[in-house]
Design an enzyme around this catalytic site. Structure first.
Site, mmCIF file in Angstrom:
data_model
loop_
_atom_site.group_PDB
_atom_site.id
_atom_site.type_symbol
_atom_site.label_atom_id
_atom_site.label_comp_id
_atom_site.label_asym_id
_atom_site.label_seq_id
_atom_site.Cartn_x
_atom_site.Cartn_y
_atom_site.Cartn_z
ATOM 1 N N HIS A 1 3.939 -9.337 -41.828
ATOM 2 C CA HIS A 1 4.636 -10.585 -41.533
ATOM 3 C C HIS A 1 4.823 -10.700 -40.023
ATOM 4 O O HIS A 1 4.731 -9.701 -39.299
ATOM 5 C CB HIS A 1 5.989 -10.623 -42.233
ATOM 6 C CG HIS A 1 5.873 -10.552 -43.729
ATOM 7 N ND1 HIS A 1 5.475 -11.619 -44.504
ATOM 8 C CD2 HIS A 1 6.077 -9.531 -44.596
ATOM 9 C CE1 HIS A 1 5.442 -11.265 -45.768
ATOM 10 N NE2 HIS A 1 5.810 -9.999 -45.854
ATOM 11 N N CYS B 1 2.086 -14.595 -40.348
ATOM 12 C CA CYS B 1 2.606 -15.870 -39.855
ATOM 13 C C CYS B 1 2.734 -15.803 -38.336
ATOM 14 O O CYS B 1 3.052 -14.757 -37.776
ATOM 15 C CB CYS B 1 3.969 -16.166 -40.471
ATOM 16 S SG CYS B 1 3.931 -16.519 -42.242
#
Length: 355
Positions: A134, A175
């Site tokens: 992430h 992300c």
């Protein structure tokens, strides 16, 4: 980036190839990160790269997790083969840290003295690194800490100054992964970077497995791995992998945008008090749930399967805006019927997956 992939990734003369694969996350909900690293490991081994030149970071809490319905087995696609068997445990558990990752990448001698595998590269060598987990602005997260863009790029710059590679390719699948290189990575150190998202954009897991209750893969990495399996790597370059492929994605998205605009124009007479541009770009509050559900179900069943064409999920707000202008239920029925007709007459089989 203009050298064919197999020449970049296979042994040749005095050029040595190194591969660093890292899943920074842990936990069953992040199954995909480790599964992708396992699949990539076997792919690189199939290219002839020896195990001692491939370094694997994985928390190793998936294969024997109590939630795993097939203990000891990890898959990367539904019905696919076990990708866990044979994967080395170079860095696992609490050793999966930003510090160790940079150390393995740069050939840290202290790690090597501890018996840890590190990249021992020279000026002619090629390095491929992949990281999945992430991320947010200028950072990617590990289960054990944070790696900042500045620290990663400083390491790459230092490696270049010490002539530790001839070419280095870095893929990041998180992300906001674009922020790890945007305005950080120099354009003159022979590093080719590809990311799964723009600096301010999210990235997505893919292929949900109902049996396991988690995702098995991610869009970016899955497309990279499938591309390598389906294309001739004696001809395709890194540049082609992400500009011919990117052009297709952009064309597909443009097609989807035009599709929605044309549909809204076709029912404009039902919404006399609002312009097409407002329907396409404003965000009204959803109250007319019945109308909205009708349009979404019709679109999913007759136009684009939303599970396979995830870009279109962003367009569902258009149906919210349409429904909030419908004073009469008969108008909603007209809009639904027009949507069916529009999709039947404007289907383009070239774009079967709009991501």
């Amino acid at each position: 980036s203009a050298i064919p992939l197999n020449e970049q990734l296979t042994q040749a003369n005095d050029v040595t190839k190194w591969v660093l694969l890292c899943a920074g996350s842990n936990g069953w909900e992040n199954y995909a990160d480790q599964a992708l690293v396992y699949r990539a490991y076997h792919m690189f081994r199939s290219y002839g790269i020896p195990e001692d030149h491939i370094i694997i970071f994985h928390y190793d809490d998936i294969a024997n997790n109590k939630q795993n319905p097939t203990p000891g087995i990890v898959i990367n696609e539904i019905g696919g083969p076990d990708v866990y068997k044979g994967v080395p445990k170079d860095y696992t558990g609490k050793d999966v840290t930003p510090k160790n990752f940079l150390g393995a990448l740069t050939g840290d001698q202290q790690l090597a003295d501890q018996g840890k595998k590190v990249i021992k590269s020279g000026p002619n060598d090629h390095i491929f690194a992949y990281f999945g987990d992430h991320g947010s602005n200028d950072l990617v997260s590990f289960a054990t800490g944070i790696l900042y863009a500045k620290d990663l790029n400083n390491a790459l710059i230092d490696m270049h100054s010490k002539q530790k590679f001839a070419k280095l390719v870095f893929y990041i699948d998180t992300c906001h992964s674009g922020s790890m290189f945007y305005k950080h990575l120099p354009d003159n150190i022979n590093v080719y970077a590809a990311t799964s998202s723009l600096p301010t954009e999210d990235s997505w897991f893919w292929n949900y497995d109902k049996t396991r209750g988690t995702y098995l893969s991610a869009f970016f990495a899955n497309n990279w791995l499938e591309n390598d399996q389906n294309f001739d790597l004696t001809k395709e370059t890194f540049q082609e992998q992400y500009t011919e492929e990117l052009e297709h994605f952009l064309k597909a998205r443009q097609y989807a945008d035009n599709h929605m605009t044309e549909y809204v124009n076709s029912i404009q007479h039902l919404m006399a008090n609002i312009a097409t541009n407002a329907i396409l770009h404003t965000k009204q509050e959803l109250n007319n749930h019945k109308c909205y559900r009708k349009l979404v179900d019709t679109f999913n069943d007759n136009c684009f399967n939303l599970a396979q064409n995830t870009y279109l999920l962003r367009k569902m707000q258009i149906f919210v805006n349409i429904c909030e202008q419908m004073d009469d239920s008969s108008d909603a029925d007209i809009a639904v019927n027009r949507l069916i007709q529009h999709c039947k007459s404007n289907a383009n089989q070239e774009f079967h997956k709009i991501l």
